[in-house]
Design a protein around this motif. Structure first.
Motif, PDB file in Angstrom:
ATOM      1  N   ARG A  21     -14.723   1.644   1.827  1.00  0.00           N
ATOM      2  CA  ARG A  21     -15.945   0.597   1.920  1.00  0.00           C
ATOM      3  C   ARG A  21     -16.972   1.383   1.235  1.00  0.00           C
ATOM      4  NH1 ARG A  21     -11.766  -2.733   2.723  1.00  0.00           N
ATOM      5  NH2 ARG A  21     -11.301  -3.062   4.717  1.00  0.00           N
ATOM      6  N   ASN A  45     -11.787  -2.188  -3.753  1.00  0.00           N
ATOM      7  CA  ASN A  45     -12.085  -3.492  -3.634  1.00  0.00           C
ATOM      8  C   ASN A  45     -13.290  -3.694  -2.601  1.00  0.00           C
ATOM      9  OD1 ASN A  45     -10.672  -2.479  -1.315  1.00  0.00           O
ATOM     10  ND2 ASN A  45      -9.857  -4.414  -0.657  1.00  0.00           N
ATOM     11  N   THR A 113      -5.292 -10.732  -0.888  1.00  0.00           N
ATOM     12  CA  THR A 113      -5.826 -10.087   0.285  1.00  0.00           C
ATOM     13  C   THR A 113      -7.366  -9.973   0.300  1.00  0.00           C
ATOM     14  OG1 THR A 113      -5.427  -8.057   1.492  1.00  0.00           O
ATOM     15  CG2 THR A 113      -5.550  -7.920  -0.561  1.00  0.00           C
ATOM     16  N   LEU A 227      -2.208  -7.108   5.535  1.00  0.00           N
ATOM     17  CA  LEU A 227      -1.487  -7.693   4.305  1.00  0.00           C
ATOM     18  C   LEU A 227      -1.038  -6.733   3.363  1.00  0.00           C
ATOM     19  CD1 LEU A 227      -3.656 -10.722   3.275  1.00  0.00           C
ATOM     20  CD2 LEU A 227      -1.173 -10.691   4.303  1.00  0.00           C
ATOM     21  N   ASP A 255      -3.201   2.715   3.888  1.00  0.00           N
ATOM     22  CA  ASP A 255      -3.937   1.442   3.812  1.00  0.00           C
ATOM     23  C   ASP A 255      -4.893   1.274   4.958  1.00  0.00           C
ATOM     24  OD1 ASP A 255      -4.379  -0.939   2.772  1.00  0.00           O
ATOM     25  OD2 ASP A 255      -2.775  -1.987   3.478  1.00  0.00           O
TER      26      ASP A 255
HETATM   27  C1  NCD Z   1      -7.039  -4.452   2.867  1.00  0.00           C
HETATM   28  C2  NCD Z   1      -8.689  -4.570   3.209  1.00  0.00           C
HETATM   29  O1  NCD Z   1      -9.030  -4.817   4.132  1.00  0.00           O
HETATM   30  O2  NCD Z   1      -9.477  -4.004   2.138  1.00  0.00           O
HETATM   31  N1  NCD Z   1      -6.691  -5.274   4.125  1.00  0.00           N
HETATM   32  C3  NCD Z   1      -5.337  -4.878   4.407  1.00  0.00           C
HETATM   33  O3  NCD Z   1      -4.991  -5.888   5.295  1.00  0.00           O
HETATM   34  N2  NCD Z   1      -4.433  -4.299   3.750  1.00  0.00           N
HETATM   35  C4  NCD Z   1      -6.626  -5.127   1.575  1.00  0.00           C
HETATM   36  C5  NCD Z   1      -5.270  -4.578   1.040  1.00  0.00           C
HETATM   37  O4  NCD Z   1      -4.799  -3.368   0.681  1.00  0.00           O
HETATM   38  O5  NCD Z   1      -4.435  -5.447   0.990  1.00  0.00           O
END
Ligand code: NCD
Ligand code: ZN
Length: 352
Positions: A21, A45, A113, A227, A255
């Protein structure tokens, strides 16, 4: 690697899939990753997404500033990525490669996602020139491998993605380096194990430790929702076998994806599990459960650098067998985040 019954020392691991973030949230979380890992692939993202080398450079500087402010002694290198869109220019790929700071380009199928609205709508239709240049310069494509077709059952979206996107993509670009991110199924593990050419996959700790029952344990459990979603037990077993295999194609990617408690505990809660705090505790517990701690170093510290063409970290990390109770919450930019498996007891602890 030294391995006694109660202590394990490995080359310092890397996290090949991480969400940090920005702003105050970044400051709250970056120290957790820097305490365990030498490097991490930083997902792009953000809103707006990190689509250019200039944006990646600026984001990298914010990460380094957050580290200096919160954990000045940490030796941690962020490895940046670009967010692929329908409009990414192939010259941007050349700039990214030349920068030396960008190590991959992330494919989010549009709408798959969290923060993926700007993602790709038609990979082979819209991104052919970009993929050609990536293949030419050796820039890995990091793939969120789920179709977004609402008529496909959520639990089948990874398997269908292999047929609809992965196979045609890799037929068209057989020398393109591809990382199948956060693999969750036996289908995905079999594909990555057997496919020809430069393909690898990351596996999260939560997909190694838990199956989809965790989402409904005693009620609806939003902090277990990510996800791609947790799958059946047989898929978890296949992922464990992939993670401990000697193929070199599977490596660690947490992740870890922080969302404030209120964003998850609501109607339409966000996807993402927070695991940066206790990543190696989780992975060591998973490998130990099947008696394969001998393969933890390859998975966490060796296979990733080999695929990305980077050196192995020179420092080491030591884990001790001990009970570790996952805290119930952690501060997150004036709010709080609930770490995955809060309140449960894990079997290993990272030594400071
Ligand atoms: C991730 C996010 O919150 O940025 N969320 C997740 O469930 N893994 C996005 C992603 O990697 O799919
Ligand atoms: Zn992710």
């Amino acid at each position: 690697m030294t391995n006694t019954v109660d202590q394990l020392t490995i080359q310092k691991p890397d996290d090949w899939h991480l969400h940090l973030r920005d702003g105050a949230v970044l400051e709250s979380v970056v120290g957790h990753t820097a305490a365990q890992f030498g490097r991490a692939i930083i997902m792009p993202n953000l809103t707006p997404p990190v689509t250019t080398t200039a944006l990646a450079q600026a984001y990298r500087e914010r990460i380094v500033a957050a580290l200096n402010k919160t954990t000045p002694d940490a030796k941690f290198e962020p490895l940046m990525t670009l967010y692929l869109t329908d409009n990414t220019d192939s010259d941007e790929i050349r700039r990214a490669k030349e920068s030396g700071i960008v190590h991959g380009v992330k494919l989010y199928p549009a709408g798959a996602t969290t923060n993926s609205d700007a993602g790709v709508t038609d990979l082979l239709g819209r991104c052919t020139k970009v993929l050609e240049v990536m293949q030419e310069v050796g820039m890995p494509l990091l793939v969120h491998g789920e179709v977004t077709d609402p008529s496909i059952d959520l639990f089948d979206r990874e398997a269908v993605f292999i047929d609809r996107v992965m196979l045609p993509l890799r037929r068209a670009f057989p020398a393109l380096k591809v990382v199948f991110e956060h693999l969750t199924t036996a289908d995905g593990a079999a594909y990555v194990s057997e496919a020809e050419g430069p393909i690898a996959a990351t596996i999260t700790a939560h997909h190694l430790l838990y199956n989809r029952n965790a989402l409904f344990q005693g009620g609806l459990r939003p902090h277990w929702y990510c996800l791609p979603v947790l799958k059946r037990e047989r898929h978890r077993q296949a992922l464990l076998q992939a993670a401990v295999s000697t193929s070199g194609r599977f490596f660690l990617g947490t992740d870890s994806a922080p969302h404030a408690r209120g964003r998850k505990e609501q109607d339409c809660g966000c996807a993402g599990c927070y695991t940066a705090l206790h990543a190696m505790e989780l992975y060591a517990t998973a490998f130990d459960q099947i008696g394969r701690l001998d393969q933890l170093e390859a998975f966490a510290s060796l296979n990733g650098p080999a695929f990305y063409g980077l050196p192995v970290n020179s420092a080491t990390l030591t884990l001790k067998r001990a009970e570790y109770v996952v805290p119930d919450q952690l501060p997150l930019a004036g709010e709080e985040v609930v770490p995955l498996a809060n309140g449960t007891t894990l079997g290993w602890v990272v030594q400071p």
